[in-house]
Write an enzyme that holds these catalytic residues in place. Structure first.
Site, short mmCIF file in Angstrom:
data_model
loop_
_atom_site.label_atom_id
_atom_site.label_comp_id
_atom_site.label_asym_id
_atom_site.label_seq_id
_atom_site.Cartn_x
_atom_site.Cartn_y
_atom_site.Cartn_z
N TYR A 407 19.98 21.70 41.81
CA TYR A 407 19.44 21.59 40.44
C TYR A 407 19.22 22.97 39.83
CZ TYR A 407 19.16 16.78 41.86
OH TYR A 407 19.50 15.53 42.30
N ASP A 495 28.17 2.42 31.02
CA ASP A 495 29.17 3.09 31.85
C ASP A 495 29.74 4.19 30.95
OD1 ASP A 495 31.75 3.80 33.00
OD2 ASP A 495 31.48 2.05 34.29
N MET A 496 29.80 5.39 31.47
CA MET A 496 30.23 6.51 30.60
C MET A 496 31.64 6.29 30.06
SD MET A 496 30.87 9.54 33.40
CE MET A 496 29.47 9.18 34.44
N GLU A 562 27.17 15.03 37.63
CA GLU A 562 27.16 15.30 39.08
C GLU A 562 27.59 14.01 39.75
OE1 GLU A 562 27.05 14.98 42.35
OE2 GLU A 562 24.87 14.85 42.49
N GLU A 571 34.02 10.15 45.21
CA GLU A 571 33.14 9.17 44.54
C GLU A 571 33.63 8.95 43.11
OE1 GLU A 571 28.99 10.00 45.23
OE2 GLU A 571 29.28 10.02 47.40
C1 LIG Z 1 25.19 11.33 42.40
S1 LIG Z 1 24.22 10.52 41.26
C2 LIG Z 1 23.54 11.88 40.40
C3 LIG Z 1 22.29 11.54 39.68
C4 LIG Z 1 21.63 12.72 38.98
N1 LIG Z 1 22.45 13.23 37.93
C5 LIG Z 1 21.28 13.79 39.97
O1 LIG Z 1 21.97 14.81 39.97
O2 LIG Z 1 20.33 13.63 40.72
C6 LIG Z 1 25.43 9.90 40.16
C7 LIG Z 1 24.87 9.04 39.10
O3 LIG Z 1 25.93 8.71 38.24
C8 LIG Z 1 25.82 7.33 37.89
N2 LIG Z 1 27.18 6.92 37.53
C9 LIG Z 1 28.25 6.91 38.35
N3 LIG Z 1 29.33 6.49 37.68
C10 LIG Z 1 28.92 6.24 36.41
C11 LIG Z 1 29.58 5.78 35.25
N4 LIG Z 1 30.87 5.47 35.29
N5 LIG Z 1 28.87 5.66 34.15
C12 LIG Z 1 27.55 5.97 34.12
N6 LIG Z 1 26.87 6.38 35.17
C13 LIG Z 1 27.55 6.53 36.32
C14 LIG Z 1 25.28 6.67 39.13
O4 LIG Z 1 24.65 5.45 38.83
C15 LIG Z 1 24.29 7.73 39.57
O5 LIG Z 1 23.06 7.53 38.95
#
Ligand SMILES: C[S@@+](CC[C@H](N)C(=O)[O-])C[C@H]1O[C@@H](n2cnc3c(N)ncnc32)[C@H](O)[C@@H]1O
Length: 854
Positions: A407, A495-496, A562, A571
């Site tokens: 972070y 979902d992004m 991330e 992932e």
């Molecule tokens: C590895 S985590 C990181 C969370 C946070 N940003 C951190 O660094 O602690 C990835 C996050 O991305 C979200 N995520 C994964 N694919 C996504 C998508 N297609 N759209 C939105 N969110 C997504 C997951 O639900 C998760 O909360």
């Protein structure tokens, strides 16, 4: 992270035992109490007595005296072969063992006879030895012995070398069945040194008959650094990587090269035996160990299962001297009292070797951040996350958020990017001139907090958006926005890949592009009305009416995500970021991370292989699954360091889980890690969707690589260890690659490496080459990996006479420039003057069944 005081870290606990070659007592609970009072944790006991030894020798000599010369049958089989067992060793009698079942037995390490020779080329000797071992194992099992130390195989018989190891291995396989609750330790030297393998009085080996021996050709056998490991490898392969089969490693006075040390470090070494003669004397005459011994012990003690230490030949346990009459069970002698001359010394220490080891325990360096974090995870196989299809639990986010580096580095990257944006006077996507920042995949919001901090530090105003698809995490984002972020963040639950970008108030006229503080007018967009706290992403229209004012979608200037896995793209970061690619400002927009790359290197990982073999019983896909694992008991088969001796080596490179600088004389050789492939964002080259297809093609995210790794020493390849590196922004980078991690992001704990196993391990010859071919595949619905490994021996061609140079040793990871020509790597590192002969090839492994769903 919670505060940590290294001085309060207890460090690894040492369990120290005492070994005496010929202990003449029955061990009772009272004896064990005596052992504990002397500050030892346990002791060894021989299973049988010298009486038994004499009985077997007597039997053998009378048999040999009456023996006629062996004859051969028509097919050449000798009459005295295993096929016609000539001599049966009778069962044990009372005088043959002091061992008796009692409450103390479970705390003992039994030792089988060292005078037998299971590897003897004389079938009579080999068979008698086998019978002796079986009698001893059976009696030890009967008495309830839990741990059994078995002297390792004898490797030299005149001109024959290592010929009988398979017979030894076969006997051990029987022993494992005979003692189903016993943990077996094969007592190995670190190297094959013929000079150490001397026969002593009463050994069966010299009694082998001449007709079975190959005359010595006068060549002095040389020390073979990997000969002892080779023998162990044959034994555990024969026994199918049995979980109860482990190593007791004898530490010699002069430690072998770090290559050999590193190999043993990867094996299941559960006992370290240290002879009194291995100790040096310090200025005051007290026994101490060399720096390199200390370093090796420190490394071993940090393994998931730390070995016990057994001190041999260091004098008796006080009060437990052997007595002449073994049946006199009052054998706790009166010698608790020192002699007169000893008593004259002020601080007489009856167990100085033990005191030293206890002192060494106190001086163990505190555990590193990653070691503390990884307690219980070392060499533990975990299935990778499926973050797209599975919503993470809060506790998983909490674990991520403990990272002391990730972070911090993101904040640095965002801050730099904002400063550069302002310095370069780049136009923004917001009508007010604010830089639009979006954290996509925001989780519980730590990067949102960091983005706000970065904006404050850089003094650049931002309009901050957070997109998250996990509806549970979204509740926390809403709460944080109220309580921590002061409502400054616009939250989008989506979902992004279906997010249309930030909504901003339409301006009366199309704004001219301008630097920070001014706006980049989005062509034909209408900017009106202030944004609201929550936004419905489902709206397909580019403009909408909100509270009477027209809103329109604009771009994101800095997209922060991330979504990285242990192998960078596993992932599905590329697929997710492709889905928001069009949202990024097409002129100046950037992604943090800007790029990431996957890296790997071949490894020997016997523990992981054994675990996967056992899992395969219930899960046939186990050997074709890439696992996330905190690699520890592994050996890198391809390294960049020249061979160095244990005693003389300097700190020669980075490696994960370095114990401490003070023990750096055992810094193992650095791995040769190569780059498989990379991804960059925003991706300006995504091919347009074909009108012939209803689904979006993911073909542009397919990758393949074929990389060659030189292997200096012989070994076994169990799989590939994978890592990643990422450029967040400019020079702010994260890395799990053991070669670059310390320089780029030391102490980062969020990611463990990935491990791609091989179903069947491949033997690697000395100065060989390991070539790995790997694919990232997709069918537009999921992503998976395929991998295969080939092993080559390099034969010098007529033109080449000199030793094979390790010509492609490289200390760091490749530069961005070299990444561009990466496809040719296998070709580039091809060594001239050598013909490659393929000696092994794995299956093509595929994780398609466990592919990551898009
Ligand atoms: C590895 S985590 C990181 C969370 C946070 N940003 C951190 O660094 O602690 C990835 C996050 O991305 C979200 N995520 C994964 N694919 C996504 C998508 N297609 N759209 C939105 N969110 C997504 C997951 O639900 C998760 O909360």
């Amino acid at each position: 992270m919670e505060s940590y005081n290294p001085s309060e870290d207890p460090g690894p606990a040492f369990c120290v035992g005492h070994h005496e070659h010929n202990r003449l007592i029955t061990v009772t609970p009272r004896v064990i109490q005596n052992v504990h009072e002397s500050n030892y944790d346990m002791m060894t006991v021989p299973i049988t007595t010298s009486h038994f030894h004499s009985r077997v020798l007597g039997l053998l000599s009378s048999y040999l005296a009456n023996l006629q010369s062996p004859t051969s049958d028509v097919v050449g089989t000798m009459a005295t072969s295993q096929n016609t067992r000539p001599l049966v060793v009778p069962p044990l009698s009372k005088a043959d063992s002091y061992l008796t079942p009692n409450d103390a037995t479970s705390q003992l390490v039994g030792v089988t006879s060292s005078w037998i020779d299971l590897c003897s080329p004389d079938p009579l000797i080999a068979d008698m030895s086998r019978q002796v071992l079986m009698l001893e194992v059976a009696y030890a099992a009967f008495c309830g012995i839990g741990y059994l130390l078995i002297p390792g195989p004898k490797l030299h018989h005149g001109a024959l070398h290592s010929e009988g190891v398979i017979y030894y291995a076969r006997a051990i396989q029987d022993a494992l069945d005979l003692g189903p609750y016993i943990q077996f330790y094969i007592w190995q030297q670190m190297v094959d040194n013929p000079e150490v393998e001397v026969d002593t009085m009463g050994d069966l080996a010299p009694l082998a008959r001449a007709e079975y021996l190959v005359p010595d050709n006068g060549d002095t056998p040389k020390v073979d650094p990997f000969g002892s490991w080779d023998a162990w490898d044959s034994i555990r392969k024969t026994c199918k990587y049995h979980t109860r089969l482990t190593v007791a490693l004898a530490l010699p006075k002069q430690l072998p090269s770090l290559f050999v040390q590193s190999r043993w470090h990867s094996e299941p070494v559960r006992l370290l035996t240290i002879d009194g003669s291995t100790f040096l004397k310090n200025q005051k005459g007290y026994p101490v160990l060399s720096k390199s011994h200390q370093g090796l012990i420190a490394k071993m003690m940090r393994l998931r299962t730390a070995p016990w230490i057994i001190l041999c030949g260091v004098g008796p346990i006080p009060g437990l001297e052997n007595v002449e009459d073994p049946d006199n069970q009052a054998s706790l002698s009166g010698s608790d009292y020192p002699s007169l001359s000893q008593a004259g010394k002020k601080h007489y220490d009856p167990t100085p070797h033990l005191s030293y080891i206890r002192n060494l325990q106190q001086r163990q360096p505190p555990r590193t951040a990653i070691e503390r974090f990884g307690v219980g995870y070392q060499d533990y196989l975990q299935a990778p996350l499926q973050p797209l299809t599975v919503n993470l639990e809060s506790i998983t986010y909490e674990v991520f958020e403990k990272d002391p580096i990730k972070y911090e580095w993101y904040e640095k990257a965002i801050c730099k990017a904002l400063r550069d944006w302002a310095d370069q006077k780049k136009a923004t996507s917001h009508p007010d001139g604010k830089v639009i920042v979006a954290v996509v995949g925001a989780g519980r919001g730590p990067l949102v907090t960091r983005a706000l901090k970065a904006s404050a530090d850089a003094g650049v105003e931002i309009d901050l958006w957070a997109v998250e698809k996990n509806q549970n995490a979204f509740v926390l984002l809403q709460r944080h926005n109220d309580t921590i972020w002061g409502g400054k963040v616009t939250l989008v639950q989506s979902d992004m890949r279906s997010w249309k970008g930030p909504l901003v108030r339409q301006q009366p006229t199309t704004a001219a592009t301008g630097p920070v503080g001014e706006s980049l007018g989005i062509e034909s967009s209408l900017l009106v009305s202030s944004k609201k706290g929550q936004h419905d992403p489902g709206r397909p229209s580019e403009t909408s009416e909100l509270q009477g004012s027209a809103m329109c979608h604009t771009h994101v200037d800095i997209l922060v995500s991330e979504l990285l896995g242990s192998f960078a793209d596993n992932e599905l970061s590329p697929e997710c970021l492709d889905g928001v690619n069009d949202v990024i400002n097409p002129v100046h927009g950037i992604s943090i991370p800007a790029s990431y790359s996957a890296h790997f290197t071949p490894v020997s990982a016997p523990k992981l292989h054994a675990d996967i073999v056992h899992q395969t019983v219930s899960n046939p896909a186990a050997p074709e699954t890439p696992y996330v694992v905190m690699l520890h008991a592994i050996d890198f088969l391809s390294t960049t360091d020249a061979a160095v001796s244990g005693e003389n080596s300097a700190n020669n490179g980075n490696r994960a889980s370095t114990p401490s600088a003070s023990f750096s004389t055992t810094e193992f050789p650095s791995p040769f890690v190569q780059t498989a492939w990379s991804f960059s964002h925003p991706n300006r080259h995504i091919p347009p969707q074909s009108p012939m297809q209803s689904t979006i093609s993911n073909a542009h995210n397919v990758r393949q690589t074929r990389l060659a790794f030189p292997a200096q020493n012989r070994g076994v390849c169990h799989g590939l260890a994978g890592y990643f590196e990422t450029v967040l922004y400019g020079d702010v980078e994260l890395s799990t690659n053991p070669v670059t991690m310390d320089a780029k992001s030391a102490n980062m704990i969020s990611w463990f490496p990935i491990y791609f196993p091989l179903k069947t391990p491949l033997s690697v010859p000395e100065n060989g080459e390991i070539v790995a071919t790997m694919y990232r595949q997709t069918d537009d619905r999921k992503v998976w990996y395929e991998w295969m490994v080939e092993v080559y021996a390099l034969e010098p061609t007529a033109a080449s006479v000199k030793a094979i140079p390790v010509s492609y040793a490289r200390a760091g990871s490749p530069s961005a420039e070299s990444l561009k020509t990466k496809e040719n790597t296998a070709k580039k590192v091809h060594r001239t003057g050598y013909r490659r002969v393929r000696v092994g090839m794995s299956d093509l492994h595929s994780s398609i069944k466990d592919g990551c769903l898009m």
